[in-house]
Design a protein around this motif. Structure first.
Motif, PDB file in Angstrom:
ATOM      1  N   TYR A  84       6.397   1.573   4.534  1.00  0.00           N
ATOM      2  CA  TYR A  84       6.712   1.276   6.035  1.00  0.00           C
ATOM      3  C   TYR A  84       8.351   0.934   5.227  1.00  0.00           C
ATOM      4  CZ  TYR A  84       3.273   2.201   8.917  1.00  0.00           C
ATOM      5  OH  TYR A  84       2.033   1.759   9.525  1.00  0.00           O
ATOM      6  N   GLU A 113      -3.543   2.487  14.740  1.00  0.00           N
ATOM      7  CA  GLU A 113      -3.034   0.646  15.206  1.00  0.00           C
ATOM      8  C   GLU A 113      -2.394   1.059  16.991  1.00  0.00           C
ATOM      9  OE1 GLU A 113      -0.692  -1.500  13.130  1.00  0.00           O
ATOM     10  OE2 GLU A 113      -2.354  -1.501  11.249  1.00  0.00           O
ATOM     11  N   TYR A 140      -9.857  -6.593   9.504  1.00  0.00           N
ATOM     12  CA  TYR A 140      -8.509  -5.821   9.739  1.00  0.00           C
ATOM     13  C   TYR A 140      -7.927  -6.187   7.994  1.00  0.00           C
ATOM     14  CZ  TYR A 140      -5.029  -1.817  10.161  1.00  0.00           C
ATOM     15  OH  TYR A 140      -4.124  -0.918  10.031  1.00  0.00           O
ATOM     16  N   PHE A 175      -0.216 -10.564   3.438  1.00  0.00           N
ATOM     17  CA  PHE A 175      -1.547  -9.829   2.653  1.00  0.00           C
ATOM     18  C   PHE A 175      -2.084  -8.918   1.842  1.00  0.00           C
ATOM     19  CE2 PHE A 175      -1.012  -6.457   6.122  1.00  0.00           C
ATOM     20  CZ  PHE A 175      -1.464  -5.520   5.828  1.00  0.00           C
ATOM     21  N   SER A 211      -7.334   1.152   7.873  1.00  0.00           N
ATOM     22  CA  SER A 211      -7.120   1.856   8.751  1.00  0.00           C
ATOM     23  C   SER A 211      -7.688   3.567   8.552  1.00  0.00           C
ATOM     24  CB  SER A 211      -5.645   2.131   9.586  1.00  0.00           C
ATOM     25  OG  SER A 211      -4.602   2.397   7.882  1.00  0.00           O
ATOM     26  N   HIS A 244       3.280  -0.803  16.932  1.00  0.00           N
ATOM     27  CA  HIS A 244       2.746   0.493  16.971  1.00  0.00           C
ATOM     28  C   HIS A 244       2.337   0.461  19.019  1.00  0.00           C
ATOM     29  CE1 HIS A 244       1.850   0.963  13.116  1.00  0.00           C
ATOM     30  NE2 HIS A 244       1.494   1.914  13.275  1.00  0.00           N
ATOM     31  N   THR A 294      -1.344   5.794   7.391  1.00  0.00           N
ATOM     32  CA  THR A 294      -0.288   5.688   6.895  1.00  0.00           C
ATOM     33  C   THR A 294      -0.579   7.129   5.567  1.00  0.00           C
ATOM     34  OG1 THR A 294       0.117   3.901   4.915  1.00  0.00           O
ATOM     35  CG2 THR A 294       0.711   3.915   7.375  1.00  0.00           C
ATOM     36  N   HIS A 326      -0.790   6.735  14.775  1.00  0.00           N
ATOM     37  CA  HIS A 326      -1.891   5.945  13.544  1.00  0.00           C
ATOM     38  C   HIS A 326      -2.690   4.837  14.311  1.00  0.00           C
ATOM     39  CE1 HIS A 326      -2.481   1.727  10.980  1.00  0.00           C
ATOM     40  NE2 HIS A 326      -2.083   2.511   9.877  1.00  0.00           N
TER      41      HIS A 326
HETATM   42  P1  13P Z   1      -2.202   1.496   6.374  1.00  0.00           P
HETATM   43  O1  13P Z   1      -3.254   1.099   5.747  1.00  0.00           O
HETATM   44  O2  13P Z   1      -2.653   2.669   7.230  1.00  0.00           O
HETATM   45  O3  13P Z   1      -1.153   1.898   5.725  1.00  0.00           O
HETATM   46  O4  13P Z   1      -1.414   0.738   7.567  1.00  0.00           O
HETATM   47  C1  13P Z   1      -1.068  -0.298   6.989  1.00  0.00           C
HETATM   48  C2  13P Z   1      -0.335  -1.140   8.068  1.00  0.00           C
HETATM   49  O5  13P Z   1       0.434  -2.374   8.149  1.00  0.00           O
HETATM   50  C3  13P Z   1       0.234  -0.036   9.381  1.00  0.00           C
HETATM   51  O6  13P Z   1       1.216  -0.769  10.091  1.00  0.00           O
END
Ligand code: 13P
Ligand code: SF4
Length: 366
Positions: free
Chosen positions: A42, A254, A136, A79, A157, A229, A269, A252
């Motif tokens: 991102y 989320e 998470y 984090f 994720s 999301h 991602t 995703h």
């Molecule tokens: P990913 O582990 O899929 O990169 O997701 C991290 C995240 O913060 C998605 O909003």
């Protein structure tokens, strides 16, 4: 000669991106293998291009654990740098270029609220013997430590299903925080009915649930969510498909349940990138994840005639991921060249040891 005092961030305020780029490249060259720059998908382009390794949270956690570099500069959010600090050796230093790069979803759960939830659950069920706490990775280190202390585990994720299987092989219920959507989407894909996944509203006594609902639940989902999301809606898919019915939809986890149910694929991602990159040429994709990733993927795939579209009509990027700019990256790297560590992320030893337990459980299970 190295400077004796830290270079202040103010010195970078008026530098443009091109100037920062040249200085980042020069600083990285001087630091060589002593420094590794990790970049989440991102990140904005001006930062992302300087990453030695890019990835999703799971891949970057593994890279942090395996790195030999003295300095791990994490272009991501708080984090993630905490995880790098916990998983790296004690002499390695994790750095977050902008300390204000947090995660609003991670902030939706904290130790006081989760402990209160645990204590309230204990009044209804034998919580220590029947519940595995699963956090998470988008959570503060103290919540990972909470999981370490209570034989729990971390998930990302991309491994949530494996982690839920690990948990159900040990105990009959899971307390999943902070993202309700990742928990619900994953649980449902494993065949757990929606009625057995209840939502714990941390503003209500007993999470707003009845004792019977708690006894019947398989997964207790924390009422957290990602505001980025949350912007994706099932009607965006319907509207888009009216115009381009051949579109493949990828989201995703989320994103909310209704969006994921209407999607052809659900992925982290890293998996979103993989699936779209490996797809047939001349295909059209509607993607429910952050804008920087979607824009880059579109640029990359255009040559093959692929069209990659952002799902929401309003552009929503992750404002905290966006905080890391080339000025901050140049600042931390040039300070390292001068022998100064700025913006170190250091998790207290006792908390780190417990959090590592939960992270190690995850790395072994995935
Ligand atoms: P990913 O582990 O899929 O990169 O997701 C991290 C995240 O913060 C998605 O909003
Ligand atoms: Fe947190 Fe959402 Fe940003 Fe991911 S996109 S870092 S979950 S606020």
């Amino acid at each position: 000669m190295n400077s004796t005092t830290t270079i202040p961030i103010q010195n970078y305020a008026l530098l443009d991106d091109a100037e920062c780029e040249a200085r980042i490249v020069a600083a990285k060259e001087k630091l060589g293998s002593r420094c590794i720059v990790l970049g989440h998908h991102y990140q904005r382009n001006e930062v992302f291009k300087h990453a030695d390794i890019t990835g999703d949270s799971l891949k970057l956690s593994r890279e942090a654990a395996q790195s030999d570099a003295e300095y791990i500069v994490f272009c991501g959010v708080h984090f993630m740098a905490e995880v790098a600090d916990i998983l790296s050796r004690p002499e390695q230093i994790a750095i977050l270029p902008d300390m204000a790069a947090g995660c609003s979803m991670a902030d939706m759960a904290n130790q006081v609220k989760v402990q209160k939830c645990w204590d309230e659950l204990a009044r209804v069920i034998d919580v220590e013997n029947v519940v595995t706490p699963v956090t998470y990775i988008n959570s503060a280190a103290d919540l990972k430590a909470f999981c370490g202390k209570h034989d729990g585990i971390v998930c990302t994720s991309s491994n949530a299903e494996k982690i839920l299987n690990w948990s159900f092989a040990r105990k009959e219920k899971v307390l999943f925080f902070p993202d309700q959507h990742l928990g619900r989407n994953t649980g449902y894909s494993m065949g757990i009915p929606l009625e057995q996944m209840v939502t714990w509203d941390f503003t209500q006594p007993l999470g707003g649930l009845t004792e019977q609902q708690i006894r019947d639940a398989k997964i207790i989902l924390w009422k957290g969510y990602c505001s980025v999301h949350q912007a994706f809606k099932p009607e965006h898919i319907d509207e888009f498909k009216k115009k381009y019915p051949e579109t493949k939809v990828i989201s995703h986890p989320e994103a909310c349940f209704e969006v994921c149910q209407k999607s052809d694929y659900i992925g982290s991602t890293e998996n979103i990138l993989k699936i779209v990159r490996e797809a047939e040429p001349n295909t059209r994709w509607l993607v429910a994840t952050e804008l920087n990733l979607v824009n880059r993927l579109h640029e990359e795939c255009q040559a093959e005639g692929k069209n990659v579209h952002f799902m929401a009509p309003t552009l929503s990027m992750c404002s905290t991921m966006f905080r890391t700019d080339s000025q901050h990256l140049a600042w931390v790297l040039e300070n390292l060249v001068e022998g100064h560590v700025v913006n170190q992320i250091s998790v207290p030893a006792e908390e780190a040891a417990l959090a590592k337990k939960a992270l190690d459980n995850m790395l072994q299970a995935s």
